[in-house]
Scaffold this motif. Structure first.
Motif, mmCIF file in Angstrom:
data_model
loop_
_atom_site.group_PDB
_atom_site.id
_atom_site.type_symbol
_atom_site.label_atom_id
_atom_site.label_comp_id
_atom_site.label_asym_id
_atom_site.label_seq_id
_atom_site.Cartn_x
_atom_site.Cartn_y
_atom_site.Cartn_z
ATOM 1 N N PHE A 48 0.856 -1.170 0.000
ATOM 2 C CA PHE A 48 0.000 0.000 0.000
ATOM 3 C C PHE A 48 0.897 1.226 0.000
ATOM 4 O O PHE A 48 2.033 1.179 0.473
ATOM 5 N N TYR A 49 0.416 2.296 -0.588
ATOM 6 C CA TYR A 49 1.187 3.503 -0.834
ATOM 7 C C TYR A 49 0.487 4.670 -0.152
ATOM 8 O O TYR A 49 -0.618 5.040 -0.538
ATOM 9 N N ALA A 50 1.136 5.216 0.861
ATOM 10 C CA ALA A 50 0.570 6.326 1.625
ATOM 11 C C ALA A 50 1.062 7.636 1.017
ATOM 12 O O ALA A 50 2.252 7.796 0.724
ATOM 13 N N TYR A 59 4.550 0.585 1.612
ATOM 14 C CA TYR A 59 4.564 -0.318 2.751
ATOM 15 C C TYR A 59 4.126 -1.714 2.344
ATOM 16 O O TYR A 59 3.198 -1.869 1.543
ATOM 17 N N ASP A 60 4.769 -2.727 2.918
ATOM 18 C CA ASP A 60 4.376 -4.107 2.712
ATOM 19 C C ASP A 60 3.035 -4.348 3.416
ATOM 20 O O ASP A 60 2.887 -4.027 4.599
ATOM 21 N N ALA A 67 8.877 -0.128 2.581
ATOM 22 C CA ALA A 67 9.588 -0.821 1.509
ATOM 23 C C ALA A 67 10.182 0.139 0.489
ATOM 24 O O ALA A 67 10.924 -0.281 -0.394
ATOM 25 N N GLY A 68 9.861 1.407 0.574
ATOM 26 C CA GLY A 68 10.382 2.396 -0.355
ATOM 27 C C GLY A 68 9.722 3.735 -0.110
ATOM 28 O O GLY A 68 8.683 3.817 0.555
ATOM 29 N N MET A 115 9.899 3.521 -7.325
ATOM 30 C CA MET A 115 9.450 4.733 -6.640
ATOM 31 C C MET A 115 10.035 6.000 -7.285
ATOM 32 O O MET A 115 10.126 7.040 -6.657
ATOM 33 N N LEU A 116 10.399 5.924 -8.534
ATOM 34 C CA LEU A 116 10.910 7.089 -9.270
ATOM 35 C C LEU A 116 9.768 7.807 -9.967
ATOM 36 O O LEU A 116 8.889 7.168 -10.557
#
Length: 121
Positions: A48-50, A59-60, A67-68, A115-116
């Motif tokens: 999931f991406y906050a 986040y895993d 995670a990045g 994540m670029l």
């Protein structure tokens, strides 16, 4: 408050789709402290991406471990992200220059694996 926002969003989304799949009850299986979850959350099959104004944190979903992360510079050009959609390995976020005037908006894209920031459509 930040954790509550993520939990509330997850509960809302699950309650919206549960009837479609015949589920009559929802069960919480985890809760994570996610300081970046101020503007939105997007998900894919594993993460999931906050989203915060100038940050996207990955986040895993099973462990809640970071995670990045992408962090934009304070001076921009990314100023105010406020959503996230994951599709085809890309993160799509709505962006504006809020609270500046006149208001301008754009759609910005990131590669979910690296994540670029990869630009605009």
């Amino acid at each position: 408050m930040k954790t509550s926002l993520a939990a509330l969003l997850a509960a809302f989304l699950l309650s919206a789709v549960a009837p479609v799949f015949g589920a009559s009850a929802l069960k919480q299986i985890g809760e994570f402290n996610v300081p970046e979850a101020n503007q939105g959350v997007g998900v894919d099959d594993r993460y999931f991406y906050a989203v915060d104004n100038q940050t996207i944190a990955k986040y895993d979903k099973k462990t809640g471990k970071l995670a990045g992360k992408w962090q934009g510079p304070k001076e921009g050009p990314i100023l105010h992200l406020d959503s996230a959609l994951l599709m085809d390995g890309k993160i799509f976020c709505a962006h504006s220059n809020y609270p500046d005037w006149p208001m301008t908006s754009s759609l910005e894209i990131w590669d979910a694996a690296t994540m670029l920031h990869v630009g605009k459509p």
